[in-house]
Design an enzyme around this catalytic site. Structure first.
Site, PDB file in Angstrom:
ATOM      1  N   HIS A  25       0.825  -1.222   0.000  1.00  0.00           N
ATOM      2  CA  HIS A  25       0.000   0.000   0.000  1.00  0.00           C
ATOM      3  C   HIS A  25       0.851   1.262   0.000  1.00  0.00           C
ATOM      4  O   HIS A  25       0.356   2.341  -0.304  1.00  0.00           O
ATOM      5  CB  HIS A  25      -0.929  -0.005   1.219  1.00  0.00           C
TER       6      HIS A  25
ATOM      7  N   ASP B 133       3.527   9.304  -0.678  1.00  0.00           N
ATOM      8  CA  ASP B 133       2.336   8.551  -0.316  1.00  0.00           C
ATOM      9  C   ASP B 133       2.123   7.462  -1.361  1.00  0.00           C
ATOM     10  O   ASP B 133       2.258   7.740  -2.553  1.00  0.00           O
ATOM     11  CB  ASP B 133       1.113   9.485  -0.297  1.00  0.00           C
TER      12      ASP B 133
HETATM   13  P1  ADQ Z   1      -2.998   6.026   4.788  1.00  0.00           P
HETATM   14  O1  ADQ Z   1      -1.597   6.447   4.983  1.00  0.00           O
HETATM   15  O2  ADQ Z   1      -3.792   5.836   6.014  1.00  0.00           O
HETATM   16  O3  ADQ Z   1      -3.108   4.680   3.916  1.00  0.00           O
HETATM   17  P2  ADQ Z   1      -4.905   7.383   2.897  1.00  0.00           P
HETATM   18  O4  ADQ Z   1      -4.786   6.693   1.580  1.00  0.00           O
HETATM   19  O5  ADQ Z   1      -5.125   8.833   2.753  1.00  0.00           O
HETATM   20  O6  ADQ Z   1      -3.644   7.189   3.848  1.00  0.00           O
HETATM   21  O7  ADQ Z   1      -6.123   6.725   3.654  1.00  0.00           O
HETATM   22  C1  ADQ Z   1      -6.592   7.244   4.851  1.00  0.00           C
HETATM   23  C2  ADQ Z   1      -8.057   6.858   5.037  1.00  0.00           C
HETATM   24  O8  ADQ Z   1      -8.406   7.198   6.364  1.00  0.00           O
HETATM   25  C3  ADQ Z   1      -8.960   7.624   4.094  1.00  0.00           C
HETATM   26  O9  ADQ Z   1     -10.005   6.806   3.670  1.00  0.00           O
HETATM   27  C4  ADQ Z   1      -9.469   8.784   4.969  1.00  0.00           C
HETATM   28  O10 ADQ Z   1     -10.762   9.247   4.641  1.00  0.00           O
HETATM   29  C5  ADQ Z   1      -9.459   8.162   6.356  1.00  0.00           C
HETATM   30  N1  ADQ Z   1      -9.169   9.208   7.341  1.00  0.00           N
HETATM   31  C6  ADQ Z   1      -8.088   9.988   7.423  1.00  0.00           C
HETATM   32  N2  ADQ Z   1      -8.215  10.873   8.451  1.00  0.00           N
HETATM   33  C7  ADQ Z   1      -9.400  10.637   9.013  1.00  0.00           C
HETATM   34  C8  ADQ Z   1     -10.139  11.227  10.099  1.00  0.00           C
HETATM   35  N3  ADQ Z   1      -9.699  12.281  10.800  1.00  0.00           N
HETATM   36  N4  ADQ Z   1     -11.338  10.701  10.391  1.00  0.00           N
HETATM   37  C9  ADQ Z   1     -11.823   9.670   9.696  1.00  0.00           C
HETATM   38  N5  ADQ Z   1     -11.197   9.093   8.654  1.00  0.00           N
HETATM   39  C10 ADQ Z   1     -10.008   9.563   8.313  1.00  0.00           C
HETATM   40  C11 ADQ Z   1      -2.183   3.756   3.303  1.00  0.00           C
HETATM   41  C12 ADQ Z   1      -1.127   4.386   2.404  1.00  0.00           C
HETATM   42  C13 ADQ Z   1      -1.795   5.218   1.333  1.00  0.00           C
HETATM   43  C14 ADQ Z   1      -2.782   4.358   0.542  1.00  0.00           C
HETATM   44  C15 ADQ Z   1      -3.716   3.615   1.473  1.00  0.00           C
HETATM   45  C16 ADQ Z   1      -4.589   2.620   0.719  1.00  0.00           C
HETATM   46  O11 ADQ Z   1      -0.224   5.184   3.176  1.00  0.00           O
HETATM   47  O12 ADQ Z   1      -0.831   5.779   0.454  1.00  0.00           O
HETATM   48  O13 ADQ Z   1      -3.540   5.195  -0.317  1.00  0.00           O
HETATM   49  O14 ADQ Z   1      -2.995   2.907   2.456  1.00  0.00           O
HETATM   50  O15 ADQ Z   1      -3.825   1.771  -0.099  1.00  0.00           O
END
Ligand code: ADQ
Length: 485
Positions: free
Chosen positions: A156, A368
Site C-alpha cells: 500500500h 504517499d
Molecule cells: P494512509 O496512509 O492511512 O493509507 P490514505 O490513503 O489517505 O492514507 O487513507 C486514509 C483513510 O483514512 C482515508 O479513507 C481517509 O478518509 C481516512 N481518514 C483519514 N483521516 C481521518 C479522520 N480524521 N477521520 C476519519 N477518517 C479519516 C495507506 C497508504 C496510502 C494508501 C492507502 C490505501 O499510506 O498511500 O492510499 O494505504 O492503499
C-alpha cells in the site's frame, strides 16, 4: 470457486459508515462475501504474557480470524521494524530510519508465528492475498511450512528507489522474501520500476515485460510476477454520502462559523510523510503574499494522531502545534481564525460532506503510496460547483488525477501560488477538471482494483507457462531510458 484468504496486519472492523469502514475495507470485504473466505490478522490487543489464541467470528460466508500480540512482539514487529524502520525508509525518510537487529528478528519471528497460526485453517485451493509492509516475509514463512497455494502481496505504501532501500541493513532479505510471493502488486508504475531496478541492479535478477502488461521477475531462484494496481474508491457512493450530509449539523456549523469565507480542507493521519509542516507554511505564505486572502479563507486541517508511542510522531505533533499557534497568532482577528487544527476522527459521511462544503482540497504528502483522501475529495464534490484539488506530485494519486493542480510539496512558494490559483479558478475550468478526474475514478474504482489483482493472481499458473525469454540487464536499462524520456 476458490476461497479467498485476506491477511493484513489489522483486520478492519466492518461497521457500516464508521471511520474505519473505508473503501479498502469495504472493497476487500465485498470480495470475501462473493467467494467466501477468511480475513486473518492481529486483533489490536497487546498481551503482557500468556499464549495468544485465535478468535474466530463468522459473518455469513466470511470468517474473521484474529489474534493478539505479546508485548515484546508488538514492540519489535509492529512498533520497531515495521514502523520505525520500514515506514520511514519506504517513504524516502532515510534520516528517520531506526534499525535494531533484534527488531528485525522479532519482525521475522512474528511473521513466522502468524503464518504458523494460519496454516491449520487453510484448504488446498485457497487463494491467499497478503497486504502491506508488516507482512513482507509472510509467503516465505508459509512456503517453509509447505503451503503450495497461490499467494499474492499488495504494497500500500511506496516502494523506494534502490539507493534509499539500501539504508535498511536487511534490504536483501526483504526483497528475497518478497520473491516468495507469486504476484506482487504496487500502487504505481514508478513503484514497480523501483522494485525492478533493485532486482536487476542489486539482486542480479532479471525482469521481463509480458504482453499482458505484467512483469515477469526471476530472482533469488524464484519466478514471480509483478504489476501496478492503483487502488481506488467508490466515487459514486462517496458523492451520495456527501450530498446526503450537505444539510447535516457539521456542515451547517461550519458554514455558520465561516460567514461566507472560503475553506481549504485537509484530512490525514498525523504522520511525518504527509507534509503537514510544509503545508502549514505554504498557507502562511499565501496570507503573506496575497493580503486579499486574509480574513477571506480558513484552512481546516483534520489530523487524528497515530502511532503516538513513537518519537518521530510525538515530534511532528509538537512541530505542528507550534506552527499552527504561530501562524494563528500572527494573522488571527477577533472574528477570524486562519487555521483550524483538529485532532480527531470523523465518520466517513461527515468527512465527505465537509469535502463538498470546501473550495479547495489540499493534499500534499511528501510521499504517499496512493492517498485515498485525494480521491475521496474529488468524489465528494458538487458536479455543478466543484472545488479544486491541490495535489502533491509525490502522492501515487497524482499519476491518475491529472486534473488536479499538481505541486511539489517542498516548494512553499509554488504551493502558495497553487492555493491562490485554486481559490480563483473559474467555474468552467473547475467543472472540466472535476469531470476529467471523476471519469478516471469511476473507471478505476476499488472493485476494478481488487478484480484486476484477483484475476492476475488466479491466472498466474497460465501466465507462467506463457512467459517469454528473460530480458537482460542491458535491455532493462534501455527500457528504463525510454520510460524516463
Ligand atoms: P494512509 O496512509 O492511512 O493509507 P490514505 O490513503 O489517505 O492514507 O487513507 C486514509 C483513510 O483514512 C482515508 O479513507 C481517509 O478518509 C481516512 N481518514 C483519514 N483521516 C481521518 C479522520 N480524521 N477521520 C476519519 N477518517 C479519516 C495507506 C497508504 C496510502 C494508501 C492507502 C490505501 O499510506 O498511500 O492510499 O494505504 O492503499
Amino acid at each position: 470457486m476458490s476461497r479467498l484468504i485476506i491477511v493484513s496486519n489489522r483486520v478492519a472492523p466492518i461497521s457500516e459508515g464508521g471511520p474505519a469502514a473505508g473503501g479498502l475495507a469495504v472493497g476487500v470485504y465485498d470480495a470475501l462475501k462473493e467467494t467466501g473466505g477468511m480475513w486473518f490478522g492481529w486483533s489490536g490487543d497487546v498481551l503482557a504474557s500468556g499464549q495468544p489464541q485465535i478468535q474466530l467470528e463468522e459473518h455469513g460466508p466470511v470468517t474473521f480470524a484474529t489474534i493478539g500480540l505479546l508485548r515484546r512482539d508488538y514492540d519489535q514487529y509492529y512498533r520497531g521494524f515495521s514502523n520505525a524502520t520500514l515506514w520511514p525508509a519506504f517513504h524516502y525518510r532515510a534520516d528517520l530510519v531506526q534499525y535494531d537487529r533484534h527488531d528485525f528478528e522479532g519482525y521475522r519471528r512474528v511473521n513466522g508465528w502468524l503464518a504458523h497460526q494460519l496454516v491449520p485453517l487453510l484448504r488446498d485451493d485457497d487463494i491467499i492475498w497478503v497486504h502491506d509492509y508488516h507482512l513482507i516475509p509472510f509467503a516465505e514463512a508459509l512456503r517453509a511450512a509447505g503451503v503450495k497455494n497461490r499467494i499474492g502481496f499488495f504494497l500500500h505504501i511506496p516502494f523506494p528507489a534502490s539507493q534509499v532501500l539500501l539504508a535498511v541493513p536487511t534490504h536483501h532479505e526483504l526483497v528475497k522474501a518478497l520473491c516468495s510471493f507469486d504476484l506482487l502488486g504496487f500502487q504505481t508504475k514508478p513503484d514497480l520500476r523501483a522494485f525492478c531496478d533493485y532486482v536487476v541492479n542489486e539482486a542480479d535478477g532479471s525482469v521481463m515485460q509480458q504482453p499482458d502488461g505484467l512483469t515477469r521477475v526471476e530472482a533469488f531462484g524464484q519466478t514471480l510476477f509483478a504489476g501496478d494496481y492503483p487502488i481506488g474508491v467508490y466515487p459514486d457512493e462517496i458523492a451520495e454520502l456527501a450530498r446526503a450530509g450537505e444539510r447535516g449539523k457539521p456542515v451547517r456549523t461550519l458554514k455558520a462559523t465561516l460567514h461566507g469565507r472560503k475553506v481549504i480542507m485537509s484530512v490525514d493521519r498525523l504522520d511525518y510523510s504527509k507534509g503537514l509542516v510544509e503545508r502549514f507554511r505554504a498557507f502562511e505564505r499565501l496570507l503573506d503574499q496575497h493580503p486579499t486572502q486574509r480574513n477571506n479563507v480558513s484552512f481546516v486541517q483534520i489530523a487524528p494522531p497515530t502511532r503516538a508511542d513513537l518519537h518521530a510522531y510525538q515530534d511532528i505533533r509538537l512541530r505542528l502545534e507550534a506552527e499552527s499557534g504561530r501562524i494563528n497568532g500572527r494573522y488571527a482577528e477577533l472574528d477570524w481564525t486562519p487555521i483550524w487544527y483538529i485532532h480527531r476522527q470523523y465518520e466517513r459521511a461527515v468527512l465527505a460532506a465537509l469535502f463538498r462544503a470546501s473550495q479547495v482540497g489540499y493534499v500534499t504528502p511528501l510521499r504517499d503510496g496512493m492517498n485515498l483522501v485525494a480521491k475521496e475529495y474529488v468524489s465528494a464534490q458538487d458536479p455543478e460547483d466543484p472545488g479544486v484539488l491541490v495535489l502533491s506530485r509525490f502522492a501515487g494519486a497524482a499519476q491518475e488525477l491529472t486534473g488536479a493542480l499538481i505541486v511539489n510539496p517542498l516548494d512553499i512558494d509554488g504551493m502558495a501560488d497553487a492555493l491562490a490559483m485554486a481559490l480563483a479558478l473559474p467555474l468552467a475550468e473547475r467543472v472540466a477538471r472535476y469531470r476529467d478526474m471523476m471519469a478516471q475514478l469511476r473507471e478505476n474504482n476499488v472493485s476494478v482494483w481488487r478484480d484486476r489483482f484477483m484475476r492476475d493472481l488466479t491466472q498466474i499458473g497460465d501466465k507462467r507457462r506463457a512467459a517469454l525469454p528473460l530480458r537482460s540487464k542491458a535491455a532493462h536499462e534501455a527500457v528504463q531510458g525510454q520510460d524516463q524520456g
